[in-house]
Write a protein that holds these residues in place. Structure first.
Motif, short mmCIF file in Angstrom:
data_model
loop_
_atom_site.label_atom_id
_atom_site.label_comp_id
_atom_site.label_asym_id
_atom_site.label_seq_id
_atom_site.Cartn_x
_atom_site.Cartn_y
_atom_site.Cartn_z
N ALA A 162 0.90 -1.20 0.01
CA ALA A 162 -0.14 -0.05 -0.01
C ALA A 162 0.70 1.21 -0.19
CB ALA A 162 -0.89 0.04 1.26
N ALA A 163 2.00 1.32 0.76
CA ALA A 163 2.88 2.46 0.76
C ALA A 163 3.54 2.65 -0.62
CB ALA A 163 4.00 2.22 1.66
N SER A 221 0.37 6.37 -6.87
CA SER A 221 -0.93 7.16 -7.06
C SER A 221 -0.73 8.75 -6.90
CB SER A 221 -1.95 6.72 -5.87
OG SER A 221 -2.44 5.41 -6.01
N TRP A 222 0.19 9.16 -5.80
CA TRP A 222 0.64 10.63 -5.68
C TRP A 222 1.12 10.92 -6.88
CZ3 TRP A 222 5.34 12.81 -4.85
CH2 TRP A 222 5.31 14.37 -4.61
N ARG A 223 2.05 10.24 -7.60
CA ARG A 223 2.93 10.69 -8.51
C ARG A 223 2.10 10.94 -9.80
NH1 ARG A 223 8.41 10.42 -8.82
NH2 ARG A 223 8.29 11.13 -10.82
N GLN A 224 1.28 9.83 -9.96
CA GLN A 224 0.57 9.80 -11.25
C GLN A 224 -0.82 10.52 -11.10
OE1 GLN A 224 0.32 5.77 -12.20
NE2 GLN A 224 2.33 5.36 -12.60
N HIS A 225 -1.26 11.27 -9.99
CA HIS A 225 -2.48 11.71 -9.75
C HIS A 225 -3.58 10.86 -10.14
CE1 HIS A 225 -0.30 15.32 -9.23
NE2 HIS A 225 0.44 15.03 -10.30
N THR A 226 -3.76 9.69 -9.63
CA THR A 226 -4.96 8.71 -9.73
C THR A 226 -5.00 7.83 -8.44
OG1 THR A 226 -5.63 6.84 -11.03
CG2 THR A 226 -3.14 7.18 -11.08
N ARG A 228 -6.34 4.60 -8.73
CA ARG A 228 -6.40 3.37 -9.23
C ARG A 228 -5.81 2.18 -8.72
NH1 ARG A 228 -4.14 0.42 -13.56
NH2 ARG A 228 -5.32 -1.49 -14.34
N PRO A 229 -4.37 2.41 -8.41
CA PRO A 229 -3.48 1.58 -7.88
C PRO A 229 -4.09 1.17 -6.34
CG PRO A 229 -2.27 3.24 -8.94
CD PRO A 229 -3.57 3.71 -8.98
#
Length: 334
Positions: A69-70, A76-81, A83-84
Motif C-alpha cells: 500500500a505504501a 498514486s500521488w505521482r500519477q494523480h490517480t 486506481r492503484p
C-alpha cells in the motif's frame, strides 16, 4: 478480458475445484499430506528454520499489505490517480471474502492439531484450508505485476511474485503449519483473484470518479467558508452602527427624537462593508457617490409667535373704530 486470460481463468478454476473434491473424498492427496507431515521437514533440515521463520512473513496479510500500500500510494500521488490503491483494496476484499468463506465452511484442522491418521480433518472447527499465507502472497505481490506500466516491468514483477508466493507456500509446509493440499488451494485461490480483477475495472473507475467528485465538493465548501468569514467580519461594523442609530432615534432625551447624527457614520460603514464583500469575491467595485444624509431640524411648537393678541380671536379693524369715534363726537359750530 483477453481470450488467453479467459482460458487461464477457466483452467485455474477447474484445478481449484479438483483440489477441493480430492480433499473431500479423502483421495491420494490426503495420503500425501500425511506422508509429508510424518516426514517433518523442519526436523530434517533444522538449519533452515531460523531463516524460513522470517521468510514466511512475506505472506502475512498485515506487513505485506502495508508495504504494498505504501508503494502504490506513492505511485498514486505521482500519477494523480487512485486506481492503484483502489485496485489493491478490491483485491484484498475479494481475498478475505472468498478464502475466508472456504476456511470457515470446511473447518479443516492443521497438521499440528490432527486427531485421526489418514483423515482429511474437515469440519472440525479449523481454518487452514486454503492456506491464507499462500493466497495472500499471490495477491499482494502479484498486484504489483498487474499494475505495472510497461511490459518488461510486468514480466519481471510476475517472476518475483511467483517466486515469493511459491517460497511462502513451501515454507508453511516445512514449518508444519499447513498441509500440501492447503498450499495448492491457496495458490489457485490467489491466482483466481488476480485473473478476475479485469472484471472489476469498471467498478474501480466509478469508485475513483466518486472520490474525486467528493474531494471537489469539499474543496468548494471550504472555499465558500473562507469567503464568508471576511464578509461577516466586514458586515459587523454596519450592523453595529445601524443598531446604535435605531436606538438613538427611538430613545432620546426627554422623550424627543434623537437627531440623526449617526446616519453618515452608518453610510460610511455600509460603503466599507460593500468594498470588503467585493474584495472577498475577487473584483473591484465601481466607485459610488457618497450618500448625503442631512438631518432635518426639529421645530419646537413653543417657539412659534402667536398671530392674535391674548383674549381675542378676531383681528382689530381700524376703519370701524375711526367711524364710531366720528359719530359720537359733536361737530363744533353746529
Amino acid at each position: 478480458m483477453s481470450r488467453h486470460r479467459v482460458v487461464l481463468l477457466g483452467s485455474t478454476l477447474a484445478f481449484y475445484l479438483a483440489i477441493v473434491v480430492a480433499v473431500l473424498t479423502t483421495s491420494w492427496l490426503v495420503r500425501l499430506d500425511w506422508q509429508i507431515m510424518f516426514f517433518r521437514p523442519y526436523e530434517q533440515w533444522p538449519q533452515l528454520h531460523a531463516f524460513l521463520d522470517y521468510l514466511v512473513v512475506l505472506g502475512q496479510r498485515g506487513p505485506t499489505a502495508v508495504m504494498v500500500a505504501a508503494w502504490l500510494g506513492w505511485r498514486s500521488w505521482r500519477q494523480h490517480t487512485l486506481r492503484p490503491l483502489i485496485t489493491l483494496g478490491v483485491a484484498l476484499l475479494l481475498l478475505n471474502i472468498t478464502v475466508g468463506a472456504v476456511k470457515l465452511g470446511l473447518g479443516r484442522l492443521g497438521p499440528h492439531y490432527a486427531t485421526e491418521i489418514g483423515s482429511a480433518e474437515l469440519f472440525a472447527g479449523g481454518d487452514i484450508f486454503p492456506s491464507g499465507h499462500t493466497a495472500n502472497a499471490v495477491v499482494t505481490w502479484g498486484i504489483l505485476a498487474y499494475l505495472a506500466s510497461t511490459t518488461v516491468t510486468r514480466r519481471v514483477l510476475s517472476v518475483v511474485s511467483a517466486v515469493v508466493s511459491l517460497s511462502v507456500g513451501a515454507t508453511t509446509v516445512y514449518l508444519g503449519t499447513h498441509w500440501v493440499s492447503d498450499v495448492l488451494l491457496g495458490w489457485s485461490a490467489g491466482l483466481l483473484i488476480l485473473l478476475a480483477l479485469p472484471r472489476f475495472e469498471p467498478l474501480i473507475a466509478r469508485a475513483e470518479a466518486y472520490v474525486f467528485e467528493l474531494r471537489e465538493l469539499l474543496r468548494r465548501r471550504a472555499e465558500t467558508g473562507r469567503m464568508a468569514a471576511p464578509v461577516a467580519t466586514a458586515l459587523m461594523p454596519l450592523l453595529s452602527a445601524g443598531g446604535k442609530w435605531q436606538l438613538r432615534r427611538t430613545v432620546g432625551p426627554a422623550g424627543a427624537p434623537w437627531p440623526a447624527t449617526t446616519a453618515p457614520a452608518a453610510a460610511t460603514a455600509a460603503a466599507q462593508a460593500d468594498q470588503a464583500v467585493h474584495a472577498a469575491a475577487g473584483h473591484t467595485p465601481a466607485p459610488r457617490p457618497a450618500a448625503i444624509l442631512a438631518g432635518r431640524p426639529h421645530v419646537i411648537r413653543s417657539e412659534r409667535t402667536p398671530v392674535t393678541p391674548a383674549g381675542s380671536r378676531r383681528p382689530a379693524h381700524t376703519d370701524r373704530t375711526a367711524a364710531r369715534g366720528a359719530a359720537a363726537s359733536p361737530v363744533a359750530g353746529g
